[in-house]
Design a protein around this motif. Structure first.
Motif, PDB file in Angstrom:
ATOM      1  N   ASP A 119       0.892  -1.138   0.000  1.00 46.63           N
ATOM      2  CA  ASP A 119       0.000   0.000   0.000  1.00 46.63           C
ATOM      3  C   ASP A 119       0.942   1.203   0.000  1.00 46.63           C
ATOM      4  OD1 ASP A 119      -2.947   1.066   0.935  1.00 46.63           O
ATOM      5  OD2 ASP A 119      -1.328   2.294   1.771  1.00 46.63           O
ATOM      6  N   LYS A 176       1.017   3.757   1.671  1.00 48.82           N
ATOM      7  CA  LYS A 176       1.387   4.211   3.025  1.00 48.82           C
ATOM      8  C   LYS A 176       2.476   3.313   3.634  1.00 48.82           C
ATOM      9  CE  LYS A 176      -1.823   7.515   3.593  1.00 48.82           C
ATOM     10  NZ  LYS A 176      -2.492   7.509   2.286  1.00 48.82           N
ATOM     11  N   GLN A 220      -2.684  -4.533   2.810  1.00 45.89           N
ATOM     12  CA  GLN A 220      -3.684  -3.523   3.155  1.00 45.89           C
ATOM     13  C   GLN A 220      -4.949  -4.235   3.643  1.00 45.89           C
ATOM     14  OE1 GLN A 220      -6.517  -1.737   0.867  1.00 45.89           O
ATOM     15  NE2 GLN A 220      -5.497   0.227   0.579  1.00 45.89           N
ATOM     16  N   ASN A 221      -5.868  -3.496   4.233  1.00 45.45           N
ATOM     17  CA  ASN A 221      -7.094  -4.159   4.689  1.00 45.45           C
ATOM     18  C   ASN A 221      -7.930  -4.710   3.530  1.00 45.45           C
ATOM     19  OD1 ASN A 221      -7.380  -1.422   4.247  1.00 45.45           O
ATOM     20  ND2 ASN A 221      -8.776  -1.041   5.948  1.00 45.45           N
ATOM     21  N   TYR A 271      -2.389  -2.672   6.852  1.00 49.27           N
ATOM     22  CA  TYR A 271      -2.538  -1.215   6.832  1.00 49.27           C
ATOM     23  C   TYR A 271      -4.021  -0.867   6.934  1.00 49.27           C
ATOM     24  CZ  TYR A 271      -2.905   3.611   5.832  1.00 49.27           C
ATOM     25  OH  TYR A 271      -3.257   4.927   5.952  1.00 49.27           O
ATOM     26  N   TYR A 272      -4.332   0.002   7.892  1.00 47.01           N
ATOM     27  CA  TYR A 272      -5.718   0.321   8.216  1.00 47.01           C
ATOM     28  C   TYR A 272      -6.199   1.490   7.355  1.00 47.01           C
ATOM     29  CZ  TYR A 272      -9.694   0.539  11.527  1.00 47.01           C
ATOM     30  OH  TYR A 272     -10.928   0.497  12.117  1.00 47.01           O
ATOM     31  N   ALA A 273      -6.438   1.221   6.083  1.00 48.31           N
ATOM     32  CA  ALA A 273      -7.004   2.263   5.206  1.00 48.31           C
ATOM     33  C   ALA A 273      -8.415   2.585   5.679  1.00 48.31           C
ATOM     34  CB  ALA A 273      -7.016   1.774   3.762  1.00 48.31           C
ATOM     35  N   ASP A 311      -8.298   9.078   7.819  1.00 48.39           N
ATOM     36  CA  ASP A 311      -7.722   8.646   6.540  1.00 48.39           C
ATOM     37  C   ASP A 311      -8.758   8.814   5.437  1.00 48.39           C
ATOM     38  OD1 ASP A 311      -5.752   7.548   4.870  1.00 48.39           O
ATOM     39  OD2 ASP A 311      -6.600   5.542   5.063  1.00 48.39           O
ATOM     40  N   THR A 367     -13.473  -3.242   8.363  1.00 49.49           N
ATOM     41  CA  THR A 367     -12.246  -3.942   8.749  1.00 49.49           C
ATOM     42  C   THR A 367     -12.335  -4.598  10.134  1.00 49.49           C
ATOM     43  OG1 THR A 367     -10.950  -2.481   7.360  1.00 49.49           O
ATOM     44  CG2 THR A 367      -9.751  -3.670   9.084  1.00 49.49           C
TER      45      THR A 367
END
Lengths: 200, 170
Positions: free
Chosen positions: B30, B32, B76-77, B103-105, B110, B120
């Motif tokens: 991701d 990020k 990523q999630n 990764y907590y998109a 965010d 999630t």
């Protein structure tokens, strides 16, 4: 046209103590011809090749067989470039293409319209080839074994199994423990320890 | 300056993974997590397997675990959602541990991923996975090590949700 069982029989005596990761009906057939704790039956459709690849990457000195079917193969096409990028030479990917979802009742897969060998070669497998008979399969299998480069060997087969195949009595947990204990014994290393005895 | 913070955070997460005993990492990036993936790529001690889809990574990590590796997956999630069948019918069904760095998109603050963010934690919970949100960089070692112990001991996947603040990115 021969069946998957005819092909598996042809290589069983030369598979030694290779780790074999199987899927669907092929698992029962493989256990019948090469019984033992070096066999693992997967449950997630498609992941047979990925799990076998993880083993092969982690144990580069050990032969690993992925015994795949067309339904599973098609489910995990994106796994092929991943495997090819790592290119574990100790992994022999065997594909039996009967053009149906055999374990789910026998409806058609899309494999009659596509060429699994071309797909694997396109994904970057060092070697990918069709064989037409168990004899040719055995020849290519022993060749791949000696060559030690990532190979897919595929065969078109007629659906169906021999009558009276013994049932697999292991569930996933027992299968896993026996497989891991077998690896510990044959690799002479400690893998699975209870938490209270863990090092981290 | 900003890039430096992300590089330092990435190095700390990588170091935390290694201190937890992780020696095998499958990844799908991701934006990020760019610096983290780069750090994993450059590292010479870890075995790194870049993925095409997260679900195959669950299989590869399972195979590596059976052979004695300590495996983690970084994704990523959205990739976590992609993996749910494998996590159920491979990880849970065979009782195979897996440290998941997700990764907590769509996390609080965010932009652009709130739909993903909203599902999630409920999905993690529904699957019975214990999960920890990593927000502070001084908690990296403790949370990664703790999550790896939990995964290894319970023989189940455990999630660490990586946030922008933990990764040092905006």
């Amino acid at each position: 046209m021969m069946q998957r069982f005819d092909y598996l029989k042809a290589i069983a005596d030369d598979a030694g103590d290779a780790l074999a990761v199987c899927t669907g009906w092929g698992a029962r057939e493989w256990w019948a011809v090469r019984p033992g704790d070096a066999n693992l039956k997967t449950r997630t459709l498609g992941l047979v090749s990925s799990i076998a690849a993880g083993l092969a990457i982690a144990l580069p000195h050990r032969k690993v067989l992925a015994i795949d079917g067309d339904g599973a193969f098609l489910m995990n096409l994106c796994g092929l470039p991943t495997i090819a990028l790592q290119s574990p030479g100790n992994l022999i990917h065997l594909l039996f293409d009967n053009e149906v979802y055999e374990a789910s009742g026998g409806t058609s897969t899309a494999s009659r319209q596509s060429d699994a060998v071309a797909i694997a070669a396109g994904a970057g497998y060092k070697h990918a080839l069709w064989v037409q008979s168990p004899k040719e399969f055995h020849f290519e299998f022993t060749r791949a074994w000696k060559r030690n480069e990532l190979t897919l060997i595929a065969a078109k087969v007629r659906p169906g199994q021999p009558a009276n195949l013994p049932a697999l009595k292991l569930d996933e947990i027992e299968n896993k423990y026996r497989f891991m204990r077998h690896l510990e014994a044959s690799e002479q290393k400690s893998i699975l320890n209870p938490g209270f005895d863990s090092k981290i | 300056m900003e890039a430096e913070i992300a590089t330092t955070a990435a190095a700390a997460i990588l170091a935390g993974l290694k201190k937890s005993g992780i020696d095998f990492v499958a990844t799908l990036p991701d934006e990020k997590m760019l610096e983290l993936i780069r750090a994993v790529e450059r590292d010479t001690e870890l075995k790194h397997v870049p993925l095409c889809r997260e679900e195959e990574g669950v299989g590869i990590c399972a195979g590596a675990y059976l052979a004695g590796k300590k495996a983690a997956i970084i994704m990523q999630n959205a990739g976590f959602l992609n993996s749910c069948n494998a996590l159920t019918t491979t990880s849970l069904q065979f009782q195979i541990p897996l440290l998941m760095l997700i990764y907590y998109a769509g996390d609080i603050g965010d932009r652009g991923f709130t739909t993903l963010g909203a599902v999630t934690e409920p999905v993690l919970q529904a699957m019975g996975f214990r999960s920890y949100i990593l927000r502070k960089r001084d908690e990296i070692d403790e949370i990664l090590r703790g999550a790896q112990i939990l995964a290894d001991d319970s023989k189940r996947p455990v999630a660490v949700l990586l946030t922008k603040s933990a990764l040092g990115v905006k």
